[in-house]
Write a protein that holds these residues in place. Structure first.
Motif, short mmCIF file in Angstrom:
data_model
loop_
_atom_site.label_atom_id
_atom_site.label_comp_id
_atom_site.label_asym_id
_atom_site.label_seq_id
_atom_site.Cartn_x
_atom_site.Cartn_y
_atom_site.Cartn_z
N VAL A 145 118.23 52.57 26.14
CA VAL A 145 118.79 53.92 26.23
C VAL A 145 119.53 54.08 27.55
O VAL A 145 120.56 54.74 27.65
CB VAL A 145 117.66 54.98 26.12
N THR A 174 113.34 49.53 23.99
CA THR A 174 114.36 50.49 23.55
C THR A 174 114.59 51.56 24.62
O THR A 174 115.71 52.02 24.79
CB THR A 174 113.95 51.14 22.21
N ARG A 180 117.41 57.81 21.77
CA ARG A 180 117.14 56.61 20.98
C ARG A 180 118.24 56.38 19.96
O ARG A 180 118.84 57.31 19.44
CB ARG A 180 115.79 56.75 20.28
#
Ligand code: 5AD
Length: 330
Positions: free
Chosen positions: A270, A266, A304
């Motif tokens: 981003v 993740t 996020r």
């Protein structure tokens, strides 16, 4: 050829460390490396990309990792924890959409091993899925209780293989973290580790050691992502990890560990790297399945995804965009 060089030197760590550090030190786009990593990935997984659903069920944490936005010293943040039954319901629903569910949290001792065992047992009784835990450091007995209850995998990153840097960031020793890996292995968990790229004072030699540590542990999964500076942590103002270097480390991980599950993390997403990562060795995507009300609060680093899209829709959208890339979601 990078790949054959790595294979030839597999047993000579010193050579390998400097060879890897050398590859990483160049700023150039390394097309050869990325193509080789993609080839090795396809030899092992064809066009398949494995999708996991991740539920971030508590942001309480007893640790003080200086890079992390939910560390114990963050006094001003709003904390949440899901009640066991809510977590069970959410996990069962998630497992109906994604075949693997990851339960992640800060190190929250509210959830005893017995409570976790009950949660795991209920989920497993209700739905056929692989269950991964990512809840940090616990004792051998606690891990054992959770394993017996049916947990399949455990994800706990080593974060950095450099003992001095590890201690500076965590205020405790790397040994403690590595001893968790040993316990989890002994108990028969599938093991996931990983580390961050671009931590303050990290060198390319350290990154090479990070990669070799994954290799030494023969991990089944490794999360490799860029460090992203969080404005409320002691690492405010530090430079973020370089996405291009992250992709190179990921590609090298694929060459060193051909069968390892490597997510497009993740943190890399981003920075817009998901598409690239899937062509540099990554074969896994983690999709958020945390209830909407908590998404923004699980603020371990900025940027996020806290979008409020129902998971069925999220899944359909992902399947579509993967198929546009010539990839197949599993
Ligand atoms: N930047 C990037 N990754 C981070 N993590 C925590 N804080 C940050 C940050 N600032 C990662 C750690 C941890 C995982 C849950 O999130 O690697 O293991």
């Amino acid at each position: 050829m990078v790949h054959s060089f790595i294979q030839k030197n597999m047993n000579e760590d010193k050579n390998l460390i400097s060879a890897i550090a050398n590859i990483l030190s160049s700023d150039e786009y390394n097309e050869e490396l990325f193509l080789q990593a993609d080839k090795v990935k396809r030899e092992n997984f064809a066009n398949n990309i494995y999708i996991r659903g991740i539920i971030e069920f508590s942001n309480y944490c007893r640790q003080s990792c200086s890079y992390c936005g939910i560390n114990v010293k963050m006094r001003d943040i709003k904390r949440y924890r899901m009640q066991p039954q809510d977590l069970i319901d959410c996990a069962v629903k998630t497992a109906q959409v994604y075949k693997t569910v990851i339960l992640q949290s800060g190190e929250d001792t509210f959830y005893t091993a017995e409570m976790m065992a009950n949660i795991i047992g209920e989920i497993k009784n209700n739905v056929d899925c692989a269950l991964t835990l990512s809840i940090g450091e616990r004792t051998f007995d606690e891990y054992s209780i959770m394993k017996k209850a049916g947990a399949d995998r455990f994800l706990i990153k080593h974060e950095t293989a450099d003992a001095v840097l590890y201690e500076k960031l965590h205020g405790k020793s790397l040994e403690e973290r590595l001893s968790c890996h040993k316990m989890l292995r002994e108990l028969g968990f599938e093991l996931g580790s990983g580390f961050m790229i671009g931590l303050p004072s990290q060198t390319d030699e350290i990154l090479a050691k990070d990669l070799l540590l994954l290799k030494e542990m023969e991990v089944e999964m490794a999360g490799i992502g860029p460090f992203i500076s969080h404005s409320k942590t002691p690492l405010v103002g530090e430079k973020n990890g370089d996405p291009n270097k992250t992709l190179k480390v990921l590609a090298l991980a694929r060459l060193l560990l051909p069968k390892c599950n490597l997510p497009s993390t993740t943190a890399l997403n981003v920075m817009g790297g998901m598409k690239n990562a899937l062509f540099c060795g990554a074969n896994v995507i983690m999709q958020k399945a945390t209830p909407f009300e908590y998404r923004a609060l699980y603020d371990i680093y900025p940027g996020r995804d806290a979008k409020e899209i129902p998971i069925e829709e999220q899944r359909a959208e992902l399947d579509r965009s993967l198929s546009e890339m010539g990839l197949h979601s599993v």
